[in-house]
Write a protein that holds these residues in place. Structure first.
Motif, short mmCIF file in Angstrom:
data_model
loop_
_atom_site.label_atom_id
_atom_site.label_comp_id
_atom_site.label_asym_id
_atom_site.label_seq_id
_atom_site.Cartn_x
_atom_site.Cartn_y
_atom_site.Cartn_z
N ALA A 198 0.88 -1.18 -0.08
CA ALA A 198 0.02 -0.08 0.02
C ALA A 198 0.86 1.38 -0.08
O ALA A 198 1.51 1.59 0.91
CB ALA A 198 -0.79 -0.14 1.21
N PRO A 199 1.04 2.00 -1.16
CA PRO A 199 1.93 3.27 -1.01
C PRO A 199 1.15 4.28 -0.20
O PRO A 199 -0.02 4.19 0.07
CB PRO A 199 1.70 3.81 -2.41
N LEU A 200 2.16 5.05 0.20
CA LEU A 200 1.47 5.93 0.90
C LEU A 200 0.51 7.03 0.30
O LEU A 200 0.87 7.62 -0.75
CB LEU A 200 2.75 6.96 1.93
N SER A 201 -0.46 7.64 0.93
CA SER A 201 -1.30 8.43 0.30
C SER A 201 -0.84 9.73 0.11
O SER A 201 0.20 10.15 0.75
CB SER A 201 -2.66 8.49 1.01
N ALA A 202 -1.08 10.47 -1.03
CA ALA A 202 -0.43 11.76 -1.27
C ALA A 202 -0.64 12.82 -0.20
O ALA A 202 0.14 13.58 0.04
CB ALA A 202 -1.31 12.58 -2.62
N GLU A 203 -1.89 12.78 0.71
CA GLU A 203 -2.01 13.50 1.73
C GLU A 203 -0.78 13.23 2.91
O GLU A 203 -0.39 14.22 3.23
CB GLU A 203 -3.23 13.26 2.44
N GLN A 204 -0.78 11.96 3.00
CA GLN A 204 0.44 11.40 4.03
C GLN A 204 1.77 12.28 3.73
O GLN A 204 2.32 12.71 4.43
CB GLN A 204 0.38 9.99 4.05
N ASP A 211 2.41 14.74 1.57
CA ASP A 211 2.32 16.11 1.61
C ASP A 211 2.48 16.60 3.07
O ASP A 211 3.25 17.51 3.42
CB ASP A 211 0.97 16.61 1.19
N GLU A 212 1.90 16.04 3.98
CA GLU A 212 2.06 16.28 5.51
C GLU A 212 3.40 16.28 5.97
O GLU A 212 3.88 17.18 6.50
CB GLU A 212 1.32 15.55 6.10
N HIS A 269 5.41 3.89 6.42
CA HIS A 269 5.03 2.78 5.80
C HIS A 269 4.93 1.43 6.70
O HIS A 269 5.83 1.16 7.55
CB HIS A 269 5.85 2.50 4.64
N THR A 271 6.12 6.61 -4.33
CA THR A 271 6.39 7.53 -3.34
C THR A 271 7.64 8.61 -3.50
O THR A 271 7.44 9.70 -3.54
CB THR A 271 6.58 7.02 -1.77
N TYR A 285 6.55 10.66 -6.18
CA TYR A 285 5.93 11.82 -5.77
C TYR A 285 6.73 12.99 -4.98
O TYR A 285 6.66 14.07 -5.10
CB TYR A 285 4.60 11.36 -4.89
#
Lengths: 236, 176, 1057
Positions: B7-13, B15-16, B39, B48, B51
């Motif tokens: 599960a790749p980390l979400s963009a929001e994660q 960004d934070e 992760h 990731t 990104y």
């Protein structure tokens, strides 16, 4: 304005300008110092250590390609020790990957080949590693054969400093260091490569080549990169 | 047991985390370190990396260079449990090579003496065995860590027992 | 609260001190990572719970580490007005008692390590209280003797998570002082006066560096702390940050002020999570108190610090690499110049110092440069924190004034080897450093002296290595480390180290030749001189120093294919086999016995060791100290098992079968003839192997019976003569001829033997006694041990009288004493000039002697034998000695005092050593060394006479039975190789097939105790004391083997070798 500096190389008293490197002064006075990672027009990295010279009063050997001259500097570019070290370095390099000239597109136009001749390396005392890296032929116009790479990073510097694409870099470290494009992907899939060919021009060996050339066929244009970069510098 | 989903980390994660380190000194290391720790499988998926490069304006090749240069970073999912064998000098003089070899044969890996930072993950992603240059726990040598708990004065038998204990406990948990 | 002035600082200090010293008990638990790793957290939790339960008004706080890691968890207890007491190895079980004592107003003392009455924090003093003199002061216990805590001034005493604790002991006062000096120059001046040198490794003068930095003008200037402590084996920086983070921040603040820098960065290893956490807290607290940030302490000076965690790259300790890393790139170095002070991080002037360098700064400001320069030596001032680890008893962090002799650190503070092994070397400076051999332990620990030995101070790692560490492996280990940490940028380091590692691996695997060593010696200087950065430039140091000091180990690996330390796995079967001088295939015979194949086991035992019953009784059993079962419970008693096998064979019909098998194993006759001179264990074992190899062997012996010292010096109660005789009978039946009454130089001449035989093997032993050198030594009732024991063995024991004194600490002394007991002496005393742990005698023998009533007294050296007018011994005068300096073996040299002790006695036995008789050798033209041993080539045992070899104690000096037999075996191999042109001995050593299964869990239960006679049953007679194993015990014991010889686990039962 740069001041004139007096230095001595191999007993010869020479005039130099401030900010000049030892290598620069030596070359303009026809004194031969072997180099490999150095390429005029690119930043100096002092990595291959072939241009090491002795400087009076300095306990360490210093790379001529990046060491700036200073007033009264006394430089020796040839000594039994330097000769032996250069030979060992070149032999180690030749043993590291596969540098078989017989099937190489740049044979006869290869800096590594020239160096071996210049330094009189006719045999290698270290066992050959014979790595079997996959050749990357995914690019439309160019080939990347890691087996012939010497990790001089001239491609990377040409790409970053002259073209500004930053496609090349080094993966890993130590003996596992390896030139890669982007996220370690096939060169043909590179989202950043502009196919400008500067890396191929910069490569001292047959690691980067133009596709479709036979053994010994490929010739590089001398000084193309330094011309490009000096044009760029003037443009600034 | 199935291998857990990647599960790749979400963009929001991501960004934070990027916002957490606004300064430019040391930011690349700190962002990547934090993301890897976040992760669940303790690694940095390719997505990731891409990104982060994009958001930070970094060359892809430089990001890859960084994550392969430092031994901290993993590009592959790590096991549910991680055993780290210290290969510091004090541990080496007190036999940590034996511990590593024993552990590798116990878990089915091959000791790669070639590299001080070698690592092996079992195919079922239960266990990762890796080495660390030095924990700085030299007075307790030889030292291993099991899921970040330090265990000193380790012996081959004790370590193997511990590994079997973990595996057994897992098996029980799965059955219950 | 923001601190703007001195008054606020003073207020905080006073308030905290009042709380700490006056109001209530305080318990501090050492909660560094090492403490926690040893269980400090559970102790802390138990204390917290117990305090609540008791309702006790006491402060419980975490403190840092006091340095003595070997005895963690450390807990310090302070009751107002009393000394601070440090308790060691505290467990949760101790907690109720500790809390009860405190509740009753008493200082708990059961686990007390030491006490502190007052402490000089150097930035301030704290007086605890006096009393409790039954507990030693901290600097009276060996671990702290000679230590001086400057960097570690607060470690283990203050709570690292409280800013006010740091202020209470005078912290941040030096900063205040510094900020109120007119300019930074004055601070740099003090640093110069202090002659502070960088503690990261290279020892570059800090003041000079700062001056460059101060002169560099820019709007941003970086001050960096290098806390990327990457040297494996060093952890002082971790502890310094975990235990006292504010001292680092204060040091950086002062440095920043002095150099007019405004940005600070601490580059800290990610592997140190607790240090990261504590430093983060410290930075936050300092910011909140106005000690970091804008307008610090009410001045115009501004500075802030950021933390960056390194991601695991050793090369980032190099400053240009660290800068590259901070800039978000792979940490590859670049050539200098330009130096960071000219162009560093992002092109700005940058200064990088190590943690410990920074930690010294507040003290220099507080006490002055001159004070600091008074500590240590003129060129290496101040102290250095060392992490003393590896093979020493007392591991921990040691802070010593520079210039202290290395031996004081290793043997004094470290307490020497934990397992009574010989300490071989200390590795200083980590992968960039070198190995200093024990013979150089007199060296003063300072930058120049270590450099002269080829080592470096480095960051202060000191890893002690003993005889179980292989120096080739150590070189390989460090090179593998630097090889895998090399950034790969420059060719000498990238490919040069790779080549060097390949060569070292070949040597460790026994696949190298001497030309590889030449190659290594050629490569190392090139890598050193031509590499781009410090990593490559120093990486060859471990190779260069081990080649310089331990070249023989390289040769052993290459020429003899042996790793005597037992590290290089490919060169041995199992640790026990490797430690056995005879290389008995121990796991194999244990397995054969386990499989009930006694005959096979016996054949194998004999082939490996032709005197299995004798050695089964008297061998020093080095195998046991290597047995991995010993880590679990107790080592396998391998010696007793082969004794059992041999005894069982002799007792029954099996002997004939084994004898027949040996005859069958014997090679076809070669037609070569070898003469062996001396029928001692060395000569016998050479004769056995030469006979097995098909040569004709004649043994010439001076005495009437064979066996040498085994026959004439080993007392009957240890080795019955009929056991030895039976073993020699087996040898005779293999065709070995014995001729008695043949003395070299008197009837027996080397010249004629050389004519008659192809080769001569000399093994005449050490039959000359060393004199003690005391007055009266020649009196008639003074015996030398060998003569005494020989008299007894000949059946003509001297009368010993009532009281006997034996001088010496070896096996001959113990044998003489126990023999004297059996001859009827009422009191027998052994006197030895050193301490018990220094005695070379087998520990079990000393124990048995004491059980028989022998008294052993230490620190006594013979001065004069007192005789009456008739020349009869009346007593002996002994000079008391005290332990003095450490000698090269790590034992303290006995130093005579003026005190004399008189022991009345009737007989004195001198057992102070033996040596060969050099005269017959010299007459025969054999070269002799200064200690009278015969000079031979260690690979062939050849003397200077081309066809004469020598072995046994004659060449090694007095040793022990298995070692001396081993030289006979090795000489037989060499002689045969020379005679036959190939190495054939291994072919004699028949290989058996047996099960190769590693037990998952230890089997066989506890170590079997061999049967033996009780002291009262044995001290009046010469009956054998140790009676060995019965069948059941022997098989159980053999099942205890962990089968270290099986390298790959066979999944299927019944796998074969």
């Amino acid at each position: 304005m740069s001041n004139e500096i007096n230095i001595t190389i191999n007993g010869r008293e020479l005039k130099a300008r401030e900010q000049q490197t030892i290598l620069g002064v030596a070359r303009s006075n026809d004194i031969y110092i072997p180099t490999l990672c150095f390429l005029k027009g690119l930043s100096g990295v002092g990595a291959c250590r072939l241009c090491l010279v002795e400087i009076e009063g300095v306990p360490r050997l210093l790379p001529a390609c990046v060491t700036k001259v200073t007033e009264g500097m006394v430089v020796t570019t040839e000594s039994p020790k330097l000769k032996e070290y250069r030979r060992m370095i070149l032999e180690l390099l030749l043993a590291e990957r596969n540098h078989v000239c017989a099937f190489c597109v740049v044979s006869g136009n290869c800096e590594l080949q020239d160096l071996a001749q210049q330094l009189g390396v006719t045999y290698v005392r270290y066992p050959y590693r014979f790595p079997k890296y996959k050749v990357d032929a995914t690019h439309d116009r160019f080939l990347y054969d890691p087996n012939r790479c010497v990790l001089c990073t001239r491609c990377m510097r040409a790409c970053e400093e002259v073209e500004g694409a930053r496609t090349w870099n080094v993966r890993g470290r130590g003996i596992r260091s390896f030139m890669i494009t982007d996220l370690n992907q096939d060169w043909g899939d590179s989202p950043t490569c502009t196919t400008c060919g500067k890396c191929v021009e910069a490569c001292p060996t047959g690691a980067l080549a133009v596709k479709g050339r036979a053994t010994g066929e490929m010739k590089r244009k001398k000084n193309v990169l330094s011309q490009l970069s000096s044009m760029r510098d003037r443009g600034r | 047991m199935s291998v857990r989903e990647e599960a790749p980390l979400s963009a929001e994660q991501v960004d934070e985390v990027i916002e957490r380190f606004p300064g430019r000194t040391g930011d690349v290391l700190r962002i990547l370190e934090t993301l890897q720790e976040m992760h669940p499988l303790k690694y940095l998926p390719e997505a990731t990396l891409k990104y982060v490069a994009e958001r930070k304006g970094l060359a892809l090749s430089n990001v890859f260079s960084v994550v392969t240069f430092y031994s901290f970073f993993n590009l592959n999912p790590q096991g549910r449990h991680t055993i780290m064998v210290c290969r510091g000098t004090a541990c080496h003089t007190r036999g940590s090579k034996l511990l590593l070899d024993g552990l590798m044969s116990e878990s089915g890996g091959s000791a790669n003496g070639d590299d001080a930072s070698s690592s092996f993950t079992t195919p079922d992603h239960e266990l990762t065995v890796r080495t660390v240059a030095c924990f700085g726990q030299c007075a307790l040598a030889p030292v291993v860590s099991v899921d970040e708990d330090i265990h000193g004065h380790m012996s081959d038998l004790k370590l193997k027992r511990m590994v079997r204990g973990i595996v057994k406990r897992e098996a029980k948990d799965d059955n219950s | 609260m923001i601190i703007r002035d001195l008054d606020t600082l003073n207020d905080i200090r006073q308030t905290r001190l009042n709380r700490l010293l006056r109001s209530r008990p305080r318990i501090g638990v050492g909660m560094g990572t090492c403490g926690v790793g040893n269980g400090a957290q559970t102790v802390y939790d138990a204390l917290a719970e117990a305090l609540v339960e008791k309702g006790l008004d006491a402060d419980l706080e975490p403190v840092g580490c006091f340095g003595f890691c070997a005895v963690e968890p450390l807990v310090n207890v302070y009751l107002p007005g009393r000394p601070l007491v440090i308790l060691a190895e505290v467990t949760p079980e101790d907690v109720p008692h500790i809390v009860d004592e405190i509740a009753d107003g008493r200082v708990p003392t059961t686990k007390a390590l030491c006490r502190i009455e007052e402490w000089d924090h150097l930035t301030g003093e704290v007086r605890f209280g006096r009393g409790l003199s039954e507990i030693p002061l901290w600097n009276e216990i060996p671990f702290f003797q000679g230590q001086q805590k400057i960097v570690l001034r607060n470690c283990g005493l203050i709570n690292p998570e409280r800013l006010d604790d740091y202020i209470a002991v005078g912290g941040y006062f030096p900063l205040y002082q510094a900020l109120h000096k007119p300019g930074g120059d004055q601070i740099i001046e003090e640093i110069n006066k202090a002659n502070l040198r960088g503690r990261g490794g290279a020892g570059y003068p800090t003041g000079v560096k700062w001056n460059l930095m101060r002169k560099a003008k820019a709007d941003t200037k970086y001050m960096i702390c290098n806390a990327d402590e990457g040297d494996p084996g060093a952890y002082m920086n971790r502890n310094e940050i975990e235990s006292d983070p504010h001292m680092l921040l204060e040091g950086m603040l002062i440095g920043a002020y002095a150099t007019e820098s405004n940005k600070g960065i601490v580059y800290l290893r990610a592997e140190y999570p607790l240090a990261v956490q504590r430093l983060e807290k410290a930075v936050q607290d300092a910011r909140e108190a106005g000690l970091l940030g804008e307008r610090i302490l009410g001045t115009s000076f501004s500075f802030d610090v950021e933390l960056v965690e390194g991601a695991g790259a050793f090369v980032c300790g190099e400053e240009t690499s660290m800068i590259a890393s901070l800039e978000g790139r792979a940490g590859r170095p670049r050539p200098r110049p330009p130096f960071p002070a000219q162009s560093g991080l992002w092109g700005y002037p940058t200064n990088i110092n190590n943690v410990e360098t920074w930690c010294n700064v507040p003290v220099i400001v507080s006490r002055g440069g001159a004070w600091f320069a008074g500590v240590g030596t003129p060129n290496s001032t101040g102290t250095k924190v060392f992490s003393l680890v590896g093979k020493v008893k007392n591991t921990g962090l040691v802070e010593m004034p520079l210039g202290a002799p290395l031996k004081n650190i290793v043997y004094g503070i470290g307490g020497g080897s934990p397992a009574a092994k010989r300490i071989k070397a200390v590795q200083t400076g980590g992968p960039s450093g070198g190995c200093i051999p024990a013979k150089h332990f007199d060296t003063s620990v300072d930058y120049e002296s270590l450099g002269a030995l080829g080592a470096i101070m480095g960051s202060g790692g000191m890893v002690v290595m003993d005889e179980d560490n292989c120096m080739v492996d150590v070189a390989r280990y460090f090179l593998e480390f630097t090889h895998s940490e090399s950034c790969g940028k420059c060719i000498p380091c990238r490919v040069g180290l790779d080549e060097a590692v390949r060569i070292l691996r070949k040597i460790c695997d026994g696949e190298a030749d001497m030309a590889d060593v030449d190659k290594l010696e050629e490569l190392a200087p090139m890598i050193r001189d031509a590499s781009l950065c410090g990593l490559g430039q120093t990486a060859p140091n471990p190779v260069l120093t081990t080649l310089r000091y331990f070249r023989e180990e390289y040769e052993e690996h290459i020429r003899a294919r042996r790793c005597y330390a037992g590290v290089c796995e490919k060169l041995y079967l199992s640790p026990c086999e490797n430690s056995c001088p005879l290389n008995m295939r121990i796991p194999a015979f244990l397995e054969l016995l386990k499989e009930d194949r006694l005959e096979d086991a016996a054949e194998m035992v004999w082939l490996d060791n032709p005197l299995p019953a004798s050695t089964g009784r008297i061998c020093q059993h080095p195998c046991e100290s290597q047995c991995r079962r010993g880590d679990e419970d107790a080592p396998v008693n391998m010696r007793e098992v082969h004794r059992y096998i041999a005894d069982t064979v002799f007792d029954g019909p099996l002997m004939e079968r084994v004898r027949a098998r040996l005859l069958e194993d014997r090679f076809e006759a070669t037609g070569k003839r070898v003469a062996v001179i001396g029928a001692g264990p060395s000569g016998l074992s050479a004769a056995f192997y030469l006979a097995m190899l098909g040569h004709e062997v004649i043994v010439y012996e001076e005495r009437d019976e064979p066996g040498g010292m085994l026959r004439y010096c080993l007392p009957e109660y240890r080795l019955p003569k009929d056991v030895l005789r039976a073993e020699i009978d087996v040898l005779e039946s293999l065709g070995i001829r014995f001729e008695y009454g043949q003395t070299l130089g008197a009837g027996l001449s080397l010249d004629s033997l050389e004519q008659d035989c192809d080769t001569v093997f000399l093994a005449t032993g050490t039959w000359n006694e060393t004199r003690a050198g005391c007055t009266g030594e020649d009196a008639p009732d003074v015996w030398h041990a060998i003569t005494f024991l020989e008299q007894v063995a000949l059946g003509a024991p001297p009368s010993v009288g009532e009281r006997v004194v034996v001088v010496g600490g070896g096996n001959a002394a113990v044998d003489s004493a126990r023999t004297a007991v059996r001859l009827g002496a009422k009191s027998v005393t052994i006197v030895y000039r050193r301490e018990r742990s220094d005695m070379p005698a087998i520990a079990e023998e000393v124990y048995d002697a004491e059980a028989e009533g022998v008294e052993v007294r230490f620190f006594l050296s013979p001065q004069r034998v007192v005789t009456d007018n008739d020349g009869h011994v009346k007593g002996i005068e002994l000079r008391k000695t005290v332990p003095g300096e450490f000698d090269a073996s790590g034992r303290r040299t006995p130093v005579s005092t003026d005190e004399i002790l008189k022991l009345p006695c009737d007989l004195v036995i001198m057992a102070v050593g033996e040596k060969p008789d050099p005269d017959p050798l010299r007459r025969a033209g054999i070269h002799v060394r200064d200690n009278y041993t015969a000079k031979v080539d260690w690979m062939t045992y050849k003397t200077n006479r081309p066809r004469v070899h020598a072995g046994g104690d004659l060449v090694t000096g007095a040793s022990n039975v298995s070692a001396t037999m081993a030289t006979g075996k090795a000489a037989a191999r060499a002689i045969d190789r020379i005679l036959m042109g190939e190495d054939r001995l291994d072919r004699v050593l028949k290989v058996f097939t047996y099960e190769n299964r590693v037990p998952l869990e230890p089997e066989g239960g506890d170590r079997q105790v061999a049967r033996h006679r009780a002291p009262d049953d044995r001290k009046n007679n010469f009956e054998e004391v140790m009676l060995g194993y019965g069948a059941e015990a022997a098989i159980l014991e053999s099942r205890r083997c962990l089968r270290c010889d099986v390298k790959e686990q066979c999944a299927v039962k019944g796998g074969t070798s």
